[in-house]
Structures are given as C-alpha cells and as structure tokens.
Design an enzyme around this catalytic site. Sequence first.
Site, mmCIF file in Angstrom:
data_model
loop_
_atom_site.group_PDB
_atom_site.id
_atom_site.type_symbol
_atom_site.label_atom_id
_atom_site.label_comp_id
_atom_site.label_asym_id
_atom_site.label_seq_id
_atom_site.Cartn_x
_atom_site.Cartn_y
_atom_site.Cartn_z
ATOM 1 N N ASP A 42 -42.411 5.782 22.036
ATOM 2 C CA ASP A 42 -43.489 6.730 21.800
ATOM 3 C C ASP A 42 -42.904 8.130 21.683
ATOM 4 O OD1 ASP A 42 -45.666 4.808 22.079
ATOM 5 O OD2 ASP A 42 -45.119 4.781 24.202
ATOM 6 N N ASP B 207 -44.142 11.731 22.235
ATOM 7 C CA ASP B 207 -45.100 12.748 22.643
ATOM 8 C C ASP B 207 -44.466 14.118 22.408
ATOM 9 O OD1 ASP B 207 -46.967 10.873 23.435
ATOM 10 O OD2 ASP B 207 -46.209 10.780 25.483
ATOM 11 N N ASP C 52 -43.335 15.120 36.800
ATOM 12 C CA ASP C 52 -43.038 14.399 38.032
ATOM 13 C C ASP C 52 -41.556 14.342 38.382
ATOM 14 O OD1 ASP C 52 -42.419 12.722 35.918
ATOM 15 O OD2 ASP C 52 -43.562 11.000 36.660
#
Length: 221
Positions: free
Chosen positions: A65, A67, A139
């Site tokens: 993916d 992003d 995170d």
Amino acid sequence: MKIARNRLRKIIREVAGTVPERVSFDIPIPKDLEDIHSRLKYAGRELFLVGGAVRDALMGKSPKDYDVATNASPEEVIKILQKDPSLRLDLTGKQFGVVRVKTKNDGEYEIATFREDIGKGKGTSVKFSTIENDVKRRDLTINALFYDMDSREVVDYVGGIKDIENGIIRAVGEPGQRFDEDRIRILRAIRFAGRMGSDLDASTKKAILEDNQLIDTETGQ
C-alpha cells in the site's frame, strides 16, 4: 572529514530538534501516484510517501500500500485533484484530514494532511499541522519514516532507519505517552517485534511491562 561532518549534523539535530536525517534510496513509485504528486507539486504543495511502504522498501520488500502525506489542506487536495476527471475522490475522511483517491488504473491512495492528535482514544480529534508534528503522532519509529519523491530520499526524524538496520522496535518519543494515547499500540509493538524477529527497545519494553492494560480505565476505550 566525513566523521566530522556527521558529528556536526548530529549536533545540529540536537540543537534544532527538527532537522531530519536524509538518506538516498530508490523506491519505485506507481505511475498514477507520480501523476498525483506532480499535480500537487505544480500547485506548490508537498507530497511524501509515508509509513509502511517506506518501512517495507527499506527492508527489501515490495510495498503493498502507498499512503501519502501532504502539507495541503483537504480542501486544497480536493480542489487540485478534482480537475482531473479520471480521479474519483472519497471524502468520508475529510474531517480527519484524509482524502481517498482512486485512479483509472484502479490505484487507491490515502492522502492525509500533516496533522497532530488532540486527546486520546475514541475522543481523539485532529489539528492540521507540520511534518515535524505529524511524525511525533506516529506509533513506532519504523512507521514514522517519510519518503521525498522529488529528492528520492528517506526522511527520518526519529532514528527509524537505524532501528530497522539494528532490528529494534521503538516507540516514537516517550513510550508511555504513545501507548496512553492509543492502547492498541501495545499490541502493534509486540506484533511487529514478533513478525520482524526484532527486539523491543528497553524503554518501550519497560513501558509495556509497567502498564499493559489494553483498555484505558478512565475512558473505557
């Protein structure tokens, strides 16, 4: 001379606090994403590849993916991209600073405005911000890397490149604060350590051992 330059860069980073390390690296970018990047760049805005795609590429894996993050507001992203009739925009995440784009080649991309989180858990809201603050909200250091598609460089504010090289899973900033913002990050840290065969950073491990409840007792979230 090289050692002296590296030492000087380290001192500058410590003093400035927001000067990232930049490392040349070639990440293949899908053509339709390059086109989106070109449109935002022409409009005077930045667009960076972020998160898992950068991490996986550095680990020698093919990103699944792609992003991306930008300094353009959601309204600006919409205004710029809606001029291309071949792009379909999903605005359901607009209030959170996210515009999803689907291209004619069935490429799907999530474009997020640089932001910082206000609050924690389900009550979290977002404030549009800078790339420096966007990094701080993430995170783990391995997930907080950006890729500059213009200079073909990985942009690292948090030491994520070295953590990947050394097989270390480390929370961004103060571990206890990161986990208090979202308790699921505890599971993510452990999952990444297991999946990658990596060790937890000592401070990150200490924070998990001291408080590993997955539900915030104050908010019930």
